[in-house]
Design a protein around this motif. Structure first.
Motif, PDB file in Angstrom:
ATOM      1  N   ARG A 134      -3.448   2.316  16.323  1.00  0.00           N
ATOM      2  CA  ARG A 134      -2.108   1.778  16.189  1.00  0.00           C
ATOM      3  C   ARG A 134      -1.259   2.136  17.379  1.00  0.00           C
ATOM      4  O   ARG A 134      -1.359   3.235  17.899  1.00  0.00           O
ATOM      5  N   LEU A 162       1.086  -5.198  10.574  1.00  0.00           N
ATOM      6  CA  LEU A 162       1.501  -4.439   9.405  1.00  0.00           C
ATOM      7  C   LEU A 162       2.565  -5.261   8.682  1.00  0.00           C
ATOM      8  O   LEU A 162       3.560  -5.664   9.283  1.00  0.00           O
ATOM      9  N   GLU A 205       4.286  -6.162   4.404  1.00  0.00           N
ATOM     10  CA  GLU A 205       4.607  -5.455   3.162  1.00  0.00           C
ATOM     11  C   GLU A 205       3.356  -5.178   2.342  1.00  0.00           C
ATOM     12  O   GLU A 205       3.322  -4.263   1.531  1.00  0.00           O
ATOM     13  N   MET A 206       2.294  -5.967   2.577  1.00  0.00           N
ATOM     14  CA  MET A 206       1.044  -5.753   1.853  1.00  0.00           C
ATOM     15  C   MET A 206       0.086  -4.828   2.606  1.00  0.00           C
ATOM     16  O   MET A 206      -1.037  -4.623   2.169  1.00  0.00           O
ATOM     17  N   GLY A 207       0.511  -4.327   3.745  1.00  0.00           N
ATOM     18  CA  GLY A 207      -0.338  -3.399   4.480  1.00  0.00           C
ATOM     19  C   GLY A 207      -0.868  -3.976   5.778  1.00  0.00           C
ATOM     20  O   GLY A 207      -0.352  -4.969   6.288  1.00  0.00           O
ATOM     21  N   GLU A 208      -1.927  -3.316   6.285  1.00  0.00           N
ATOM     22  CA  GLU A 208      -2.471  -3.681   7.591  1.00  0.00           C
ATOM     23  C   GLU A 208      -3.509  -4.780   7.483  1.00  0.00           C
ATOM     24  O   GLU A 208      -4.271  -4.824   6.526  1.00  0.00           O
ATOM     25  N   ARG A 209      -3.562  -5.653   8.474  1.00  0.00           N
ATOM     26  CA  ARG A 209      -4.655  -6.620   8.542  1.00  0.00           C
ATOM     27  C   ARG A 209      -4.870  -7.044   9.991  1.00  0.00           C
ATOM     28  O   ARG A 209      -4.012  -6.843  10.843  1.00  0.00           O
ATOM     29  N   MET A 255       6.033  -0.701   0.592  1.00  0.00           N
ATOM     30  CA  MET A 255       6.734  -0.546   1.866  1.00  0.00           C
ATOM     31  C   MET A 255       7.507  -1.819   2.215  1.00  0.00           C
ATOM     32  O   MET A 255       7.020  -2.918   2.010  1.00  0.00           O
TER      33      MET A 255
END
Ligand SMILES: Nc1nc2c(ncn2[C@@H]2O[C@H](COP(=O)(O)OP(=O)(O)OP(=O)(O)O)[C@@H](O)[C@H]2O)c(=O)[nH]1
Ligand SMILES: [Zn+2]
Length: 329
Positions: free
Chosen positions: A230, A40, A42-46, A1
Motif C-alpha cells: 500500500r 480501497l 467502503e467494502m475494503g480492498e480490491r 469504514m
C-alpha cells in the motif's frame, strides 16, 4: 469504514452526484501499477483493471485518485483531481506523469543534522505550490541541533505563509506537532531528500511500521524481492498519509505563476520593477535589486527564485515547441 476515513471530501461527493454514481461505486487508489490499480472502498480492498482508454498520459489513475468502479471492478472513470504531483516521464522533457493525486497537505522535511539547506526548502515549496497542496515545513532530527531557534527563524523567512516546526520523532521533541494538521478528509504526504526521516515520521504518525526506513530497506535489498505494498495509509485521527516512491523524483513543472505561492515576497517586489519582464539583473528601475541593496531581501533568495524560474521556463518552452510540432504535422 467510511470513505471520509481515507480522505473523501465534499468535492468528490459532488463529482459522484453529478455523474449519477453512488458512494458504493467509489474507491481510492492505494497503489498504481501498469494496467491495474489496488483500491480501497467502503467494502475494503480490491484490485481493479484499468481499461486502455485510461492508460495513456496523465489520465491514468494514480495513487490518491478517487475512481468509480464498475460492478465487475474495472475502473470506469477518475474523478477530477483537486491537486497533483508530477514527475517528468522517464527520459522525456515534455511529458509529465502524475505520481500522486488529491494530497491536501505536504510535510516538507529537512534535517537539522547537516542536511539543512534553505534553497532545498524553497525548491520543495515550489513543487508543493504547483501541486495545489498546502505546505508545512518540518525540521527533523532536532535533538542534536544546538541552533534550533535560529534554524526555525531562517526556515520561516524562506517559507512565507507556511508553518515551521523543529521536531525529533526519535528523541521526542514535539513529535506530535504534525498531527495538528491531520484529520478526517485530509490527505497528507511527506517530501524531502533521502535520509531526512520521511519513513520514520510516517510510521510514527500511523502508529506502526508501514513505511520502510532506510536501514530496513537496505537490508531487504540484499537479494530479497520486496512485495508490493500500500502507498496510502490510514491515520488514527482520520484521513490518510501517502508514501509513494514516485514522490522521491518530483519535477518542477508548472508555469511562472507557480512561484507566486513559494516566493510571494519576490513576486510582490517585482511588480514595482520598471520593466514587466525585468530579470532583476542590470535593468534600470529594478525594485528587487533595490530591495537587496536595502537588505530587505537576501540575494540568495532572489538567486534561488531566478534559478527556479529558468527551470520552469525551460520546461514550458519545450512543451510549447512540442505541441507546435505536433500541430504542424
Ligand atoms: N535522531 C533522529 N533520527 C531520525 C529522525 N528521523 C529519522 N531518523 C533516522 O534517520 C535515518 C533515516 O530515516 P528514514 O525515515 O529512513 O529517512 P527517509 O527520508 O525515509 O529516507 P529515504 O527513504 O531514503 O528517502 C534512520 O536511521 C532514522 O532512524 C529524528 O527525528 N531524529
Ligand atoms: Zn527587477
Amino acid at each position: 469504514m467510511k470513505l471520509e476515513d481515507f480522505g473523501f471530501t465534499e468535492a468528490e461527493a459532488e463529482a459522484l452526484a453529478e455523474g449519477g454514481w453512488s458512494r458504493g461505486d467509489c474507491a481510492r487508489v492505494i497503489r498504481a501499477e501498469r494496467g491495474q490499480v489496488a483500491t480501497l472502498g467502503e467494502m475494503g480492498e480490491r484490485v481493479s483493471v484499468v481499461p486502455g482508454t485510461l492508460k495513456a498520459g496523465d489520465g491514468a489513475p494514480t495513487t490518491g485518485d478517487w475512481v468509480v468502479l464498475s460492478d465487475r471492478g474495472a475502473v470506469l472513470t477518475v474523478l477530477p483531481r483537486r491537486t497533483r504531483f508530477v514527475r517528468r516521464a522517464a527520459g522525456l522533457r515534455t511529458e509529465a506523469q502524475v505520481v500522486a493525486a488529491n494530497v491536501d497537505l505536504a510535510f516538507v522535511l529537512t534535517g537539522l543534522d547537516g542536511d539543512f539547506n534553505l534553497r532545498r526548502i524553497e525548491r520543495y515549496l515550489t513543487l508543493v505550490g504547483e501541486s495545489g497542496a498546502r505546505a508545512v515545513v518540518l525540521l527533523t532530527k532536532a535533538a542534536a541541533c544546538a541552533e534550533r531557534e535560529l534554524r526555525v527563524a531562517q526556515a520561516k523567512d524562506v517559507a512565507p505563509g507556511s508553518d515551521v516546526h523543529a521536531i525529533d520523532v526519535v528523541d521526542g521533541i514535539a513529535p506530535d506537532a504534525p498531527r495538528a494538521y491531520l484529520g478526517p478528509g485530509i490527505t497528507a504526504c511527506v517530501l524531502g531528500s533521502s535520509g531526512v526521516g520521511k519513513s520514520t515520521l510516517v510510521n510514527y504518525l500511523v502508529g506502526h511500521d508501514v513505511a520502510k526506513t532506510k536501514a530496513v530497506r537496505e537490508h531487504d535489498d540484499r537479494g530479497k524481492h520486496t512485495t508490493s505494498r500500500r502507498e496510502l495509509h490510514l491515520l488514527p485521527e482520520g484521513g490518510a498519509i501517502l508514501d509513494t516512491p514516485g514522490m522521491r523524483e518530483l519535477s518542477i513543472w508548472g508555469d511562472a505563476t507557480s512561484l507566486s505561492a513559494s516566493f510571494p515576497d519576490v513576486v510582490a517586489l517585482a511588480e514595482a520593477c520598471r520593466f514587466r519582464d525585468c530579470r532583476h539583473g542590470k535593468e534600470p528601475g529594478c525594485a528587487v535589486r533595490d530591495a537587496i541593496d536595502r537588505k530587505a531581501i537576501s540575494p540568495d533568495r532572489v538567486d534561488s527564485y531566478l534559478g527556479l524560474l529558468s527551470e520552469i521556463e525551460a520546461t514550458e518552452k519545450a512543451r510549447v515547441e512540442k505541441s507546435r510540432r505536433k500541430r504542424d504535422r
